[in-house]
Design a protein around this motif. Structure first.
Motif, PDB file in Angstrom:
ATOM      1  N   THR A  98      -3.643  -0.389  -2.235  1.00  0.00           N
ATOM      2  CA  THR A  98      -4.416   0.754  -1.772  1.00  0.00           C
ATOM      3  C   THR A  98      -3.502   1.968  -1.743  1.00  0.00           C
ATOM      4  OG1 THR A  98      -5.811  -0.639  -0.364  1.00  0.00           O
ATOM      5  CG2 THR A  98      -5.759   1.712   0.161  1.00  0.00           C
ATOM      6  N   ASP A 112       0.860  -1.182   0.000  1.00  0.00           N
ATOM      7  CA  ASP A 112       0.000   0.000   0.000  1.00  0.00           C
ATOM      8  C   ASP A 112       0.893   1.227   0.000  1.00  0.00           C
ATOM      9  OD1 ASP A 112      -2.291  -1.599   0.132  1.00  0.00           O
ATOM     10  OD2 ASP A 112      -2.527  -1.369   2.289  1.00  0.00           O
ATOM     11  N   THR A 171      -3.833  -2.035   4.660  1.00  0.00           N
ATOM     12  CA  THR A 171      -4.017  -3.445   5.003  1.00  0.00           C
ATOM     13  C   THR A 171      -2.832  -4.320   4.603  1.00  0.00           C
ATOM     14  OG1 THR A 171      -5.176  -3.869   2.920  1.00  0.00           O
ATOM     15  CG2 THR A 171      -6.532  -3.287   4.838  1.00  0.00           C
ATOM     16  N   THR A 189       4.634  -2.548   7.668  1.00  0.00           N
ATOM     17  CA  THR A 189       3.496  -1.874   8.291  1.00  0.00           C
ATOM     18  C   THR A 189       3.467  -2.110   9.795  1.00  0.00           C
ATOM     19  OG1 THR A 189       2.285  -2.116   6.209  1.00  0.00           O
ATOM     20  CG2 THR A 189       0.994  -1.610   8.173  1.00  0.00           C
TER      21      THR A 189
END
Length: 193
Positions: free
Chosen positions: A45, A5, A84, A138
Motif C-alpha cells: 500500500t 507499505d 497494514t 510499524t
C-alpha cells in the motif's frame, strides 16, 4: 523480503520555495512526487499524505494530516491509519533520485537487522541520517506516536529519534532532496547530465 507499505508526506508548506507546490515541481518531465512513487512500486500500500493531485501511478491512497499542514508527525499519524504491513517506509516527496533498489535495500536491511532494531535509515554522503528515507517497524512507530500525544507541529526526529536504528549508507546518492530553488536547479542539472 517482508511486505511493506509506504507513507509519502506531501502536504508541507515549502517555505524555502516560497510556498510552491513542491511535490508538483518537475525534474526532467516528471514531478518530484511521481519520481518518488515510481520508486515505491514494490509496496503493498502506498499512502500519500497531502492534497490529492493527478499522478502517473494508479492505486495510491490519499489522506490528509490534521490539521492540514500540521507537519511531518501529523502526516505520519494520518498515513499510519491506512497502513497494514509490519514494515512501513517513510519517504519524502522531494527525493528526485530515489529508486526502487534503494527502497528495497532499506526494507531488506530492516528485515535482516533483527527484532531489536526498529528502523533502517539512509545516511547521505555528508553523514546526515534521513528519517524521511527510512524503513520502520510499524508497531514501533505507532507506540512512539501514542507516547507523543498531539502530533501537530512536532518535528519528525521527536517521533523517530529514540528508535533503535541501523544506518544504511546512501551509496547511490539518492537522498538528495529539493528544499530550495537552488536544490531544484541542481537536481535538474544532475538529471540532464
Amino acid at each position: 523480503m517482508t511486505p511493506y507499505d509506504v507513507i509519502v508526506p506531501a502536504g508541507g508548506a515549502a517555505r524555502r520555495l516560497g510556498g510552491a507546490d513542491k511535490p508538483g515541481l518537475t525534474v526532467g518531465e516528471t514531478t518530484l512526487l511521481d519520481r518518488v512513487l515510481a520508486a515505491c512500486t514494490g509496496a503493498h500500500t502506498t499512502v500519500v499524505v497531502g492534497p490529492a493531485r493527478p499522478t502517473a501511478r494508479t492505486g495510491v491512497r490519499w489522506t490528509r494530516e490534521q490539521p492540514p499542514g500540521g507537519g511531518p508527525v501529523a502526516a505520519v499519524a494520518a498515513g499510519l491509519d491506512l497502513v497494514t504491513a509490519e514494515t512501513v517506509l517513510l519517504l519524502a516527496a522531494d527525493l528526485p533520485f530515489l529508486d526502487r533498489r534503494t527502497v528495497d535495500r532499506l526494507a531488506t536491511a530492516l528485515d535482516d537487522a533483527g527484532p531489536a532494531v526498529q528502523a533502517a535509515v539512509l545516511v547521505d554522503a555528508g553523514g546526515r541520517d534521513q528519517p524521511l528515507a527510512a524503513a520502520y517497524r510499524t508497531a514501533a512507530l505507532r507506540t512512539a506516536l501514542a507516547a507523543l500525544g498531539d502530533p501537530a507541529g512536532l518535528p519528525l526526529r521527536r517521533l523517530v529519534g529514540g528508535l533503535p536504528r541501523l544506518l544504511v549508507a546512501d551509496t547511490d546518492n539518492v537522498a538528495y532532496d529539493c528544499d530550495t530553488w537552488e536544490d531544484l536547479e541542481q537536481a535538474r542539472e544532475r538529471d540532464r547530465g
